[in-house]
Structures are given as structure tokens and as C-alpha cells.
Write a protein that holds these residues in place. Structure first.
Motif, PDB file in Angstrom:
ATOM      1  N   PRO A 137       3.943   7.260   6.662  1.00  0.00           N
ATOM      2  CA  PRO A 137       3.692   7.024   5.233  1.00  0.00           C
ATOM      3  C   PRO A 137       4.768   7.669   4.366  1.00  0.00           C
ATOM      4  O   PRO A 137       5.457   8.593   4.806  1.00  0.00           O
ATOM      5  CB  PRO A 137       2.358   7.755   5.015  1.00  0.00           C
ATOM      6  N   GLU A 138       4.858   7.181   3.147  1.00  0.00           N
ATOM      7  CA  GLU A 138       5.807   7.795   2.205  1.00  0.00           C
ATOM      8  C   GLU A 138       5.121   8.938   1.464  1.00  0.00           C
ATOM      9  O   GLU A 138       4.078   8.758   0.831  1.00  0.00           O
ATOM     10  CB  GLU A 138       6.298   6.759   1.198  1.00  0.00           C
ATOM     11  N   TYR A 139       5.702  10.131   1.614  1.00  0.00           N
ATOM     12  CA  TYR A 139       5.253  11.310   0.866  1.00  0.00           C
ATOM     13  C   TYR A 139       6.465  11.828   0.081  1.00  0.00           C
ATOM     14  O   TYR A 139       7.490  12.175   0.686  1.00  0.00           O
ATOM     15  CB  TYR A 139       4.760  12.416   1.806  1.00  0.00           C
ATOM     16  N   ASN A 140       6.338  11.881  -1.228  1.00  0.00           N
ATOM     17  CA  ASN A 140       7.442  12.374  -2.071  1.00  0.00           C
ATOM     18  C   ASN A 140       8.781  11.731  -1.713  1.00  0.00           C
ATOM     19  O   ASN A 140       9.795  12.411  -1.522  1.00  0.00           O
ATOM     20  CB  ASN A 140       7.528  13.898  -2.002  1.00  0.00           C
ATOM     21  N   GLY A 141       8.758  10.421  -1.610  1.00  0.00           N
ATOM     22  CA  GLY A 141       9.991   9.672  -1.381  1.00  0.00           C
ATOM     23  C   GLY A 141      10.601   9.866  -0.011  1.00  0.00           C
ATOM     24  O   GLY A 141      11.779   9.556   0.195  1.00  0.00           O
ATOM     25  N   SER A 176      -6.423   9.372   6.960  1.00  0.00           N
ATOM     26  CA  SER A 176      -5.218   8.724   6.411  1.00  0.00           C
ATOM     27  C   SER A 176      -5.206   7.223   6.678  1.00  0.00           C
ATOM     28  O   SER A 176      -5.734   6.743   7.685  1.00  0.00           O
ATOM     29  CB  SER A 176      -3.969   9.352   7.019  1.00  0.00           C
ATOM     30  N   ASN A 177      -4.558   6.506   5.772  1.00  0.00           N
ATOM     31  CA  ASN A 177      -4.313   5.081   6.011  1.00  0.00           C
ATOM     32  C   ASN A 177      -3.322   4.904   7.162  1.00  0.00           C
ATOM     33  O   ASN A 177      -3.333   3.886   7.845  1.00  0.00           O
ATOM     34  CB  ASN A 177      -3.799   4.418   4.735  1.00  0.00           C
ATOM     35  N   THR A 178      -2.480   5.887   7.349  1.00  0.00           N
ATOM     36  CA  THR A 178      -1.518   5.830   8.456  1.00  0.00           C
ATOM     37  C   THR A 178      -2.244   5.695   9.795  1.00  0.00           C
ATOM     38  O   THR A 178      -1.871   4.867  10.630  1.00  0.00           O
ATOM     39  CB  THR A 178      -0.648   7.113   8.450  1.00  0.00           C
ATOM     40  N   ARG A 199      -2.740  14.231   7.311  1.00  0.00           N
ATOM     41  CA  ARG A 199      -3.777  14.116   6.267  1.00  0.00           C
ATOM     42  C   ARG A 199      -5.049  13.519   6.869  1.00  0.00           C
ATOM     43  O   ARG A 199      -4.988  12.520   7.586  1.00  0.00           O
ATOM     44  CB  ARG A 199      -3.283  13.230   5.118  1.00  0.00           C
ATOM     45  N   VAL A 238      -0.650  -0.029   0.222  1.00  0.00           N
ATOM     46  CA  VAL A 238      -1.424  -0.108   1.472  1.00  0.00           C
ATOM     47  C   VAL A 238      -2.936  -0.088   1.240  1.00  0.00           C
ATOM     48  O   VAL A 238      -3.687  -0.723   1.989  1.00  0.00           O
ATOM     49  CB  VAL A 238      -0.978   0.995   2.464  1.00  0.00           C
ATOM     50  N   ARG A 239      -3.364   0.606   0.186  1.00  0.00           N
ATOM     51  CA  ARG A 239      -4.827   0.696  -0.034  1.00  0.00           C
ATOM     52  C   ARG A 239      -5.447  -0.676  -0.279  1.00  0.00           C
ATOM     53  O   ARG A 239      -6.627  -0.877  -0.020  1.00  0.00           O
ATOM     54  CB  ARG A 239      -5.111   1.611  -1.222  1.00  0.00           C
ATOM     55  N   ALA A 249       2.958   2.770   2.161  1.00  0.00           N
ATOM     56  CA  ALA A 249       2.890   3.621   0.967  1.00  0.00           C
ATOM     57  C   ALA A 249       1.859   3.073   0.002  1.00  0.00           C
ATOM     58  O   ALA A 249       1.550   1.869   0.018  1.00  0.00           O
ATOM     59  CB  ALA A 249       4.252   3.689   0.279  1.00  0.00           C
ATOM     60  N   ALA A 250       1.365   3.969  -0.842  1.00  0.00           N
ATOM     61  CA  ALA A 250       0.478   3.533  -1.915  1.00  0.00           C
ATOM     62  C   ALA A 250       1.271   2.718  -2.933  1.00  0.00           C
ATOM     63  O   ALA A 250       0.751   1.815  -3.577  1.00  0.00           O
ATOM     64  CB  ALA A 250      -0.140   4.752  -2.584  1.00  0.00           C
ATOM     65  N   GLY A 251       2.543   3.021  -3.062  1.00  0.00           N
ATOM     66  CA  GLY A 251       3.388   2.379  -4.077  1.00  0.00           C
ATOM     67  C   GLY A 251       4.100   1.139  -3.573  1.00  0.00           C
ATOM     68  O   GLY A 251       3.891   0.703  -2.441  1.00  0.00           O
TER      69      GLY A 251
HETATM   70  C1  LIG Z   1       1.700  14.603  -0.439  1.00  0.00           C
HETATM   71  C2  LIG Z   1       1.699  13.140  -0.741  1.00  0.00           C
HETATM   72  C3  LIG Z   1       2.819  12.559  -1.309  1.00  0.00           C
HETATM   73  C4  LIG Z   1       2.853  11.194  -1.596  1.00  0.00           C
HETATM   74  N1  LIG Z   1       3.992  10.620  -2.105  1.00  0.00           N
HETATM   75  C5  LIG Z   1       4.058   9.282  -2.275  1.00  0.00           C
HETATM   76  C6  LIG Z   1       5.281   8.650  -2.666  1.00  0.00           C
HETATM   77  O1  LIG Z   1       6.312   9.270  -2.820  1.00  0.00           O
HETATM   78  N2  LIG Z   1       5.273   7.302  -2.831  1.00  0.00           N
HETATM   79  C7  LIG Z   1       4.145   6.538  -2.627  1.00  0.00           C
HETATM   80  O2  LIG Z   1       4.215   5.319  -2.772  1.00  0.00           O
HETATM   81  N3  LIG Z   1       2.988   7.116  -2.237  1.00  0.00           N
HETATM   82  C8  LIG Z   1       2.923   8.461  -2.042  1.00  0.00           C
HETATM   83  N4  LIG Z   1       1.755   9.036  -1.597  1.00  0.00           N
HETATM   84  C9  LIG Z   1       0.587   8.199  -1.339  1.00  0.00           C
HETATM   85  C10 LIG Z   1       0.580   7.682   0.113  1.00  0.00           C
HETATM   86  O3  LIG Z   1       1.619   6.744   0.302  1.00  0.00           O
HETATM   87  C11 LIG Z   1      -0.790   7.078   0.365  1.00  0.00           C
HETATM   88  O4  LIG Z   1      -1.723   8.153   0.529  1.00  0.00           O
HETATM   89  C12 LIG Z   1      -0.894   6.087   1.495  1.00  0.00           C
HETATM   90  O5  LIG Z   1      -2.269   5.807   1.714  1.00  0.00           O
HETATM   91  C13 LIG Z   1      -0.262   6.494   2.805  1.00  0.00           C
HETATM   92  O6  LIG Z   1      -0.570   7.821   3.136  1.00  0.00           O
HETATM   93  P1  LIG Z   1      -1.838   8.306   4.027  1.00  0.00           P
HETATM   94  O7  LIG Z   1      -1.536   7.928   5.422  1.00  0.00           O
HETATM   95  O8  LIG Z   1      -1.862   9.771   3.781  1.00  0.00           O
HETATM   96  O9  LIG Z   1      -3.060   7.591   3.509  1.00  0.00           O
HETATM   97  C14 LIG Z   1       1.710  10.403  -1.330  1.00  0.00           C
HETATM   98  C15 LIG Z   1       0.569  11.004  -0.742  1.00  0.00           C
HETATM   99  C16 LIG Z   1       0.560  12.350  -0.435  1.00  0.00           C
HETATM  100  C17 LIG Z   1      -0.660  12.944   0.227  1.00  0.00           C
END
Ligand SMILES: Cc1cc2nc3c(=O)[nH]c(=O)nc-3n(C[C@H](O)[C@H](O)[C@H](O)COP(=O)(O)O)c2cc1C
Length: 179
Positions: free
Chosen positions: A76-80, A13-15, A10, A144-145, A110-112
Motif C-alpha cells: 500500500p501507499e503510505y506517505n507517498g 488492512s486492505n492490503t 496495519r 481501493v476502499r 492506495a486510498a488515493g
Molecule cells: C500511515 C498511512 C499513510 C498513508 N498515506 C497514504 C498516501 O500517501 N496516499 C494514499 O493514497 N493513501 C495513503 N494512506 C491510505 C492507504 O492507502 C489506505 O489505508 C489503503 O486502504 C491501503 O492501506 P491499508 O492496507 O493499510 O488499508 C495512508 C494510510 C496510512 C495508515
């Protein structure tokens, strides 16, 4: 040499921000590092033909992984779980020599509120399958944000910063002990 994988493709990204902070912490301690930012991979790597004959551009990344002493995954966490991009990258690596016995560390974000625990633990299963040497001290960054400074260069949450520092110092020792 420790190779840091910024585990998403992405943009902005914060990652990648956390991966760069981790890189600086390691280098401040005298470690040599290199970064694989999955957002910078040549687009022609993301084509089905690569399961057969790899695009020549992949050779650079394959060499980086084969020659590295250890891999730090920032994921990062994407969709669990972890993003598909990092699984695809691992699927392109030569089997078994790329990850076999390779020291591997993990930072989740993760954002969550679940802080990337699921992303890391799912990814650890893949590294276990590939018989990597998993480092047990992990760091998880929830919300993380709110934890990264406005310029993206610092972790504003002191306990998390301290955990990351400690984890990275110990990971570097772990890598050396196995090299
Ligand atoms: C496709 C997608 C799925 C995501 N699913 C989750 C999730 O399951 N749980 C969560 O806490 N955040 C979720 N996020 C938010 C990310 O954790 C958040 O964007 C965070 O900044 C880390 O990701 P990044 O490196 O893309 O910024 C999701 C983001 C994307 C783009």
C-alpha cells in the motif's frame, strides 16, 4: 512455491484483503503459495537488537524467503511510498542470498488516485538493489476502499480484477521460467 508478502502491519488492512484475493487466484491456477502477513509477525522482531542477533522467531520467515521460488509483494501507499514495516522486514533478511536473483512481482494499492505507483516503484528500487529479478507487469489499484466487496473477499472492479488475474498468471509463468 510463491510467497506473498502482505506489505503492511496495519490491522485489518486492505492490503491483506488484496493479498488473500491474489493468493486465491494463484491457487485456483494450481500454484502453491504461502503468505507472510507483516501484521502477524511476533512483536519481538520489531526491536533494535534484531540487527545484531535475530530473535529465534525470525528463522521461520527467513527460511520461507530463502526457499521460495518467487515473491509477490502487495504493497500500500503510505506517505507517498511503501510502509516502513516492509523495509524493516527486508532489512532483517540475510544479505545477499535472500533476494538475489529471486523473481519478484508487485501489486500496489492506495486510498488515493495514485494507486500505489510510488509505493511499488520505491520498493522496486530496493529489490533492484538486492538484484532480484523484477517482473515488469504490475497492477495498481486506486481508491481501493471502493474496489473491494463488503465481505472483503472480492474485487468489485472488473477491469482491475482482470488485470490482476492476467498479471498473476504471467507472474507464475515468469517464476517457473527462472526456477
Ligand atoms: C500511515 C498511512 C499513510 C498513508 N498515506 C497514504 C498516501 O500517501 N496516499 C494514499 O493514497 N493513501 C495513503 N494512506 C491510505 C492507504 O492507502 C489506505 O489505508 C489503503 O486502504 C491501503 O492501506 P491499508 O492496507 O493499510 O488499508 C495512508 C494510510 C496510512 C495508515
Amino acid at each position: 512455491m510463491i510467497t506473498i508478502i502482505s506489505g503492511t502491519d496495519r490491522a485489518n488492512s486492505n492490503t491483506l484483503k488484496i493479498a488473500k484475493i491474489a493468493q486465491k487466484l494463484l491457487e485456483d491456477k494450481g500454484e502453491k503459495t504461502q503468505m507472510i502477513d507483516l501484521a502477524s509477525l511476533p512483536p519481538n522482531l520489531f526491536r533494535p537488537e534484531n540487527y545484531g542477533s535475530k530473535a529465534p522467531e525470525f528463522a521461520t520467515y527467513q527460511k520461507m524467503i530463502l526457499e521460495t521460488d518467487g515473491i509477490l509483494n502487495v504493497v500500500p501507499e503510505y506517505n507517498g511510498s511503501y510502509p516502513g514495516a516492509i523495509k524493516y522486514f527486508i532489512d532483517l533478511l540475510k544479505f545477499p542470498e535472500s533476494l538475489h536473483r529471486k523473481p519478484a512481482g508487485f501489486i500496489g494499492l492506495a486510498a488515493g488516485i495514485f494507486a500505489g505507483v510510488r509505493a511499488v516503484e520505491h520498493l522496486e528500487m530496493v529489490y533492484s538493489y538486492r538484484e532480484a529479478n523484477l517482473f515488469g507487469q504490475r497492477v495498481f489499484i486506486p481508491k481501493v476502499r471502493e474496489k473491494i466487496s463488503a465481505d472483503g473477499k472480492e474485487i468489485s472492479d472488473k477491469p482491475i480484477y482482470d488485470m490482476m488475474k492476467s498479471m498473476l498468471e504471467n507472474f507464475a509463468k515468469f517464476v517457473k521460467s527462472l526456477s
